[in-house]
Design an enzyme around this catalytic site. Structure first.
Site, PDB file in Angstrom:
ATOM      1  N   ASP A 179      -9.614  -0.659  -1.868  1.00  0.00           N
ATOM      2  CA  ASP A 179      -8.630  -1.192  -2.815  1.00  0.00           C
ATOM      3  C   ASP A 179      -7.437  -0.239  -2.798  1.00  0.00           C
ATOM      4  OD1 ASP A 179      -8.884  -2.835  -5.825  1.00  0.00           O
ATOM      5  OD2 ASP A 179      -7.409  -1.237  -5.586  1.00  0.00           O
ATOM      6  N   ASN A 187       4.618  -2.070  -6.061  1.00  0.00           N
ATOM      7  CA  ASN A 187       5.305  -3.365  -6.190  1.00  0.00           C
ATOM      8  C   ASN A 187       6.489  -3.257  -7.150  1.00  0.00           C
ATOM      9  OD1 ASN A 187       4.101  -5.367  -4.552  1.00  0.00           O
ATOM     10  ND2 ASN A 187       2.350  -5.525  -5.919  1.00  0.00           N
ATOM     11  N   HIS A 192       8.026  -6.846  -4.431  1.00  0.00           N
ATOM     12  CA  HIS A 192       6.835  -7.557  -3.961  1.00  0.00           C
ATOM     13  C   HIS A 192       6.821  -7.744  -2.443  1.00  0.00           C
ATOM     14  CE1 HIS A 192       3.551  -9.375  -6.195  1.00  0.00           C
ATOM     15  NE2 HIS A 192       3.406 -10.212  -5.188  1.00  0.00           N
ATOM     16  N   ASP A 196       4.021  -6.759   0.208  1.00  0.00           N
ATOM     17  CA  ASP A 196       3.426  -7.633   1.233  1.00  0.00           C
ATOM     18  C   ASP A 196       3.417  -6.946   2.606  1.00  0.00           C
ATOM     19  OD1 ASP A 196       3.094  -9.535  -0.668  1.00  0.00           O
ATOM     20  OD2 ASP A 196       4.640 -10.908   0.078  1.00  0.00           O
ATOM     21  N   GLU A 222      -5.547  -7.112  -3.680  1.00  0.00           N
ATOM     22  CA  GLU A 222      -5.350  -5.905  -2.862  1.00  0.00           C
ATOM     23  C   GLU A 222      -6.690  -5.232  -2.607  1.00  0.00           C
ATOM     24  OE1 GLU A 222      -6.116  -5.110  -6.305  1.00  0.00           O
ATOM     25  OE2 GLU A 222      -5.148  -3.181  -5.982  1.00  0.00           O
TER      26      GLU A 222
END
Ligand SMILES: Nc1nc2c(ncn2[C@@H]2O[C@H](COP(=O)(O)OP(=O)(O)OP(=O)(O)O)[C@@H](O)[C@H]2O)c(=O)[nH]1
Length: 305
Positions: A179, A187, A192, A196, A222
């Site tokens: 994780d 973010n 964002h 990505d 994630e």
């Protein structure tokens, strides 16, 4: 009003798909239709030849088996098979579609004898496009669109398979879950879209540390899992450590020096006491939780039942 023989022949030759008459010993005794070189090669040179003379042995044998099966069941047989013109003597240089094509063969016993032999009528339809679409659909249904690694559905299928193999044959399987650390902050700070890009980069780097049989999958937002067949938790922990160091330097090096990307990893393996998959998933989940609790950017092994 009925068609006369000549008109019937016109109809047969106007059929869009090739219609072969093949005898029980594999002779091409008749051929009609298939005028469009966009879909088919002109196979008229095969007339009078034998399947075994023009095809590689394996392909010829499977065609012979289909002929036998259709005759045996005395009814329609449907088969799907790949074939390229390069595999058929006489078609190598003829005009037509290149590469491996997929065909659907409708094989029907011929009512009567041809040159004293039993025979079949074999209609071959080019289904290459449909096959490609089926493959694309299957791929899409098993892949995460952002990172292109396996999605959760595919992950669960693979885990079920290995869980079954473990229960039956005790084939070991290890599982890694990881994780991202403080991904929300990343973010919030970089946006964002950068988030990505980090997820994609992370998967690319991670794949470099895995074997061909290992499966990397996106479990949730994630959170990712790695299935490692024929591996113990001890070995998987070494892989996890390699991935951890790779990610902690690699993502920033690839994308942006300012990005501080680390991951927390949990490792476990299937145990004899496991009665369901959920148990091993729970163990790696607990291990990730512990790694977060102990300060993140670390590997925790949880191999106890
Ligand atoms: N960019 C991007 N962000 C995602 C995606 N999926 C989940 N996230 C983000 O991942 C973040 C996860 O946040 P948290 O669960 O609070 O975890 P965290 O910030 O990584 O904190 P820790 O796990 O405790 O280290 C959220 O901000 C989600 O919006 C995605 O596909 N793209």
């Amino acid at each position: 009003m009925y068609l006369d023989r000549d008109q019937m022949l016109v109809v047969l030759n106007a059929l869009p798909d090739p219609v072969f008459v093949l005898t029980e010993t594999g002779l091409y005794a008749g051929l009609y239709g298939h005028a469009d070189p966009k879909y088919y090669h002109d196979a008229k040179d095969l007339l009078g030849a034998s399947v075994r003379d023009v095809m590689p042995a394996e392909v010829a044998e499977s065609i012979m088996e289909h002929i036998q099966e259709a005759l045996h069941r005395n009814g329609l047989l449907k088969v799907e098979y790949p074939l390229s013109s390069q595999q058929v003597k006489g078609l190598e240089n003829s005009a037509g579609p290149g590469g491996t094509l997929w065909f659907e063969g409708h094989v029907q016993p011929f009512p009567g004898l041809v040159d004293g032999e039993r025979a079949v009528i074999w209609v071959a339809r080019n289904i290459t496009r449909r096959k490609q679409l089926e493959d694309e659909l299957l791929e899409a249904s098993q892949t995460d669109p952002l990172t292109h690694v396996a999605n959760r559905r595919r992950l669960m299928e693979v885990l079920e398979f290995h869980f079954g193999a473990y229960r039956r044959y005790r084939h070991p399987m290890a599982l890694i879950m990881f994780d991202l650390d403080h991904f929300k902050q990343l973010n919030d700070r970089f946006g964002h879209l950068t988030g990505d890009r980090v997820l994609r980069c992370l998967c690319d780097l991670c794949r470099q540390d895995l074997r061909e049989n290992d499966l990397l999958a996106r479990f949730g937002g994630e959170e990712f899992m790695i299935v490692l067949p024929s591996t113990t938790a001890e070995r998987a922990a070494q892989t996890a450590e390699r991935i951890r160091t790779h990610i902690s330097t690699g993502v920033a090096a690839e994308l942006d020096e300012e990005l501080n990307v680390t991951i927390s990893l949990g490792v476990s393996e299937l145990l004899e006491t496991d009665t369901s998959l959920e148990q091993v998933i729970q163990r790696v989940d607990d291990a990730v939780y512990q790694a977060k609790d102990e300060g993140r950017d670390r590997v925790v092994v949880n191999a106890a039942g």
